[in-house]
Write a protein that holds these residues in place. Sequence first.
Motif, PDB file in Angstrom:
ATOM      1  N   PRO A  72       0.818  -1.222   0.000  1.00  0.00           N
ATOM      2  CA  PRO A  72       0.000   0.000   0.000  1.00  0.00           C
ATOM      3  C   PRO A  72       0.853   1.274   0.000  1.00  0.00           C
ATOM      4  O   PRO A  72       0.381   2.332  -0.413  1.00  0.00           O
ATOM      5  N   ALA A  73       2.095   1.148   0.452  1.00  0.00           N
ATOM      6  CA  ALA A  73       2.972   2.329   0.502  1.00  0.00           C
ATOM      7  C   ALA A  73       3.865   2.442  -0.731  1.00  0.00           C
ATOM      8  O   ALA A  73       4.828   3.217  -0.738  1.00  0.00           O
ATOM      9  N   LEU A  74       3.541   1.686  -1.772  1.00  0.00           N
ATOM     10  CA  LEU A  74       4.436   1.607  -2.935  1.00  0.00           C
ATOM     11  C   LEU A  74       4.779   2.973  -3.514  1.00  0.00           C
ATOM     12  O   LEU A  74       5.951   3.308  -3.715  1.00  0.00           O
ATOM     13  N   CYS A  75       3.736   3.758  -3.770  1.00  0.00           N
ATOM     14  CA  CYS A  75       3.942   5.049  -4.431  1.00  0.00           C
ATOM     15  C   CYS A  75       4.853   5.949  -3.591  1.00  0.00           C
ATOM     16  O   CYS A  75       5.825   6.524  -4.084  1.00  0.00           O
ATOM     17  N   THR A  76       4.540   6.044  -2.306  1.00  0.00           N
ATOM     18  CA  THR A  76       5.334   6.893  -1.408  1.00  0.00           C
ATOM     19  C   THR A  76       6.787   6.428  -1.324  1.00  0.00           C
ATOM     20  O   THR A  76       7.706   7.255  -1.322  1.00  0.00           O
ATOM     21  N   GLN A  77       6.964   5.124  -1.218  1.00  0.00           N
ATOM     22  CA  GLN A  77       8.323   4.620  -0.997  1.00  0.00           C
ATOM     23  C   GLN A  77       9.163   4.673  -2.271  1.00  0.00           C
ATOM     24  O   GLN A  77      10.379   4.867  -2.205  1.00  0.00           O
ATOM     25  N   ILE A  78       8.532   4.498  -3.427  1.00  0.00           N
ATOM     26  CA  ILE A  78       9.283   4.659  -4.672  1.00  0.00           C
ATOM     27  C   ILE A  78       9.708   6.116  -4.822  1.00  0.00           C
ATOM     28  O   ILE A  78      10.852   6.416  -5.184  1.00  0.00           O
ATOM     29  N   ALA A  79       8.794   7.026  -4.520  1.00  0.00           N
ATOM     30  CA  ALA A  79       9.138   8.457  -4.590  1.00  0.00           C
ATOM     31  C   ALA A  79      10.272   8.784  -3.623  1.00  0.00           C
ATOM     32  O   ALA A  79      11.214   9.507  -3.956  1.00  0.00           O
ATOM     33  N   ARG A  80      10.193   8.202  -2.423  1.00  0.00           N
ATOM     34  CA  ARG A  80      11.242   8.426  -1.417  1.00  0.00           C
ATOM     35  C   ARG A  80      12.593   7.901  -1.912  1.00  0.00           C
ATOM     36  O   ARG A  80      13.623   8.580  -1.786  1.00  0.00           O
ATOM     37  N   ALA A  81      12.582   6.692  -2.496  1.00  0.00           N
ATOM     38  CA  ALA A  81      13.832   6.100  -2.995  1.00  0.00           C
ATOM     39  C   ALA A  81      14.428   6.970  -4.092  1.00  0.00           C
ATOM     40  O   ALA A  81      15.635   7.231  -4.125  1.00  0.00           O
ATOM     41  N   GLY A  82      13.576   7.425  -5.000  1.00  0.00           N
ATOM     42  CA  GLY A  82      14.066   8.247  -6.107  1.00  0.00           C
ATOM     43  C   GLY A  82      14.629   9.572  -5.615  1.00  0.00           C
ATOM     44  O   GLY A  82      15.723   9.994  -6.023  1.00  0.00           O
ATOM     45  N   ALA A  83      13.903  10.211  -4.710  1.00  0.00           N
ATOM     46  CA  ALA A  83      14.334  11.518  -4.212  1.00  0.00           C
ATOM     47  C   ALA A  83      15.683  11.422  -3.502  1.00  0.00           C
ATOM     48  O   ALA A  83      16.484  12.356  -3.539  1.00  0.00           O
ATOM     49  N   ALA A  84      15.932  10.276  -2.877  1.00  0.00           N
ATOM     50  CA  ALA A  84      17.190  10.102  -2.140  1.00  0.00           C
ATOM     51  C   ALA A  84      18.319   9.599  -3.031  1.00  0.00           C
ATOM     52  O   ALA A  84      19.437   9.389  -2.557  1.00  0.00           O
ATOM     53  N   GLY A  85      18.014   9.378  -4.312  1.00  0.00           N
ATOM     54  CA  GLY A  85      19.049   8.824  -5.205  1.00  0.00           C
ATOM     55  C   GLY A  85      19.349   7.369  -4.912  1.00  0.00           C
ATOM     56  O   GLY A  85      20.440   6.878  -5.190  1.00  0.00           O
ATOM     57  N   ARG A  86      18.365   6.666  -4.351  1.00  0.00           N
ATOM     58  CA  ARG A  86      18.610   5.282  -3.943  1.00  0.00           C
ATOM     59  C   ARG A  86      17.823   4.257  -4.768  1.00  0.00           C
ATOM     60  O   ARG A  86      17.755   3.089  -4.393  1.00  0.00           O
ATOM     61  N   LEU A  87      17.254   4.667  -5.890  1.00  0.00           N
ATOM     62  CA  LEU A  87      16.515   3.716  -6.727  1.00  0.00           C
ATOM     63  C   LEU A  87      17.489   3.181  -7.773  1.00  0.00           C
ATOM     64  O   LEU A  87      17.776   3.841  -8.769  1.00  0.00           O
ATOM     65  N   LEU A  88      18.019   1.987  -7.544  1.00  0.00           N
ATOM     66  CA  LEU A  88      19.169   1.503  -8.328  1.00  0.00           C
ATOM     67  C   LEU A  88      18.788   0.512  -9.417  1.00  0.00           C
ATOM     68  O   LEU A  88      19.552   0.320 -10.362  1.00  0.00           O
ATOM     69  N   ALA A  89      17.648  -0.153  -9.277  1.00  0.00           N
ATOM     70  CA  ALA A  89      17.272  -1.162 -10.275  1.00  0.00           C
ATOM     71  C   ALA A  89      15.760  -1.344 -10.265  1.00  0.00           C
ATOM     72  O   ALA A  89      15.109  -1.127  -9.232  1.00  0.00           O
ATOM     73  N   TYR A  90      15.237  -1.723 -11.430  1.00  0.00           N
ATOM     74  CA  TYR A  90      13.800  -1.956 -11.558  1.00  0.00           C
ATOM     75  C   TYR A  90      13.584  -3.274 -12.303  1.00  0.00           C
ATOM     76  O   TYR A  90      13.959  -3.396 -13.468  1.00  0.00           O
ATOM     77  N   HIS A  91      13.010  -4.263 -11.597  1.00  0.00           N
ATOM     78  CA  HIS A  91      12.834  -5.609 -12.143  1.00  0.00           C
ATOM     79  C   HIS A  91      11.354  -5.861 -12.439  1.00  0.00           C
ATOM     80  O   HIS A  91      10.507  -5.589 -11.580  1.00  0.00           O
ATOM     81  N   VAL A  92      11.062  -6.395 -13.603  1.00  0.00           N
ATOM     82  CA  VAL A  92       9.659  -6.673 -13.941  1.00  0.00           C
ATOM     83  C   VAL A  92       9.423  -8.149 -14.256  1.00  0.00           C
ATOM     84  O   VAL A  92      10.309  -8.863 -14.726  1.00  0.00           O
ATOM     85  N   CYS A  93       8.199  -8.564 -13.976  1.00  0.00           N
ATOM     86  CA  CYS A  93       7.631  -9.846 -14.355  1.00  0.00           C
ATOM     87  C   CYS A  93       6.132  -9.639 -14.124  1.00  0.00           C
ATOM     88  O   CYS A  93       5.636  -8.527 -14.341  1.00  0.00           O
ATOM     89  N   ASP A  94       5.404 -10.652 -13.687  1.00  0.00           N
ATOM     90  CA  ASP A  94       4.006 -10.429 -13.322  1.00  0.00           C
ATOM     91  C   ASP A  94       3.636 -11.405 -12.215  1.00  0.00           C
ATOM     92  O   ASP A  94       4.308 -12.427 -12.034  1.00  0.00           O
ATOM     93  N   TRP A  95       2.601 -11.067 -11.469  1.00  0.00           N
ATOM     94  CA  TRP A  95       2.131 -11.935 -10.397  1.00  0.00           C
ATOM     95  C   TRP A  95       0.936 -12.734 -10.930  1.00  0.00           C
ATOM     96  O   TRP A  95      -0.106 -12.158 -11.242  1.00  0.00           O
ATOM     97  N   LEU A  96       1.135 -14.052 -11.022  1.00  0.00           N
ATOM     98  CA  LEU A  96       0.060 -14.905 -11.512  1.00  0.00           C
ATOM     99  C   LEU A  96      -0.903 -15.210 -10.368  1.00  0.00           C
ATOM    100  O   LEU A  96      -0.493 -15.460  -9.237  1.00  0.00           O
ATOM    101  N   SER A  97      -2.182 -15.195 -10.691  1.00  0.00           N
ATOM    102  CA  SER A  97      -3.188 -15.533  -9.678  1.00  0.00           C
ATOM    103  C   SER A  97      -4.098 -16.619 -10.245  1.00  0.00           C
ATOM    104  O   SER A  97      -4.801 -16.367 -11.220  1.00  0.00           O
TER     105      SER A  97
END
Length: 285
Positions: A195-220
């Motif tokens: 639930p805090a994804l948006c805030t924490q991604i923004a926080r990581a980016g603002a601090a210069g700490r967003l180093l990698a972004y990995h994608v796949c998908d969650w199967l249900s």
Amino acid sequence: MRDLTRRLDLCSINTATLGHQAPIGPMIDAIARAGFGALAPWRRDLEGEEAAAVGRRIRDAGLAVSGYCRSTYLPAATRPERQAAIEDNKRAIDQAAAIGAPCFVFVVGGAPAGSRDLPGARRQVADGVAALLEHGRAAGVRLALEPLHPMYAADRACLNTLAQALDMAEAIEGPSAADPWIGVAADIYHIWWDPALCTQIARAGAAGRLLAYHVCDWLSPTRDMLLDRGMMGDGVVDLKAIRAMVESAGYSGAVEVEIFSAENWWRRPMAEVLAVCAERLQAVC
Ligand code: ZN
């Protein structure tokens, strides 16, 4: 947000996606031939190889490196075991530097076998990362803490949310480090539910700490906790919405595909998997 159409140069293939079917050389060639701009190797790919030579082969193929996977687990029952893990991770950081990886990915480990002390394991992780900071800085390799989905807290990673990983990075390096060497690897599979994804991604980016972004998908439903990750577009994650968050936070690195899929994608030929990755990156990511 960047448009990935005909921009596979912005995209990377984590070699785990190819099920470790081939040695590193043929994987480098296949990834380059498919038009991708980068790859992220695993340590097992470099076993028996000379890291500098692999680095040259990657550069000669016109590829960049988006990251190097992954750390030896840091928590352990005894001090000598914890020190051995630190030394092993130093060797891996040196390999990361030799292949030209900007960051070394930390899957930090769970509590030691027989232990019920999860907070203690987390303190051991913080101590281990702190002990590796200078080595990373000297090698020119950033330490990317990858929070894993909480279902792995016992056995793979007691670091389970972006907030927790960022708190740890700040506790070690100070909250406002101008040139941070500890950051996070944001992997869709592990964080999409937060639930805090948006805030924490923004926080990581603002601090210069967003180093990698990995994608796949969650199967249900998901049939296996480790080896049933989905191809982008086959699951329930709003991938475009999350990449918009990541890029508006300032991330300009590669979009890296990392799929563990023993029963499906790992059974298919590399060229087919790469072609589907290319199509889905442009269509749904
Ligand atoms: Zn990952």
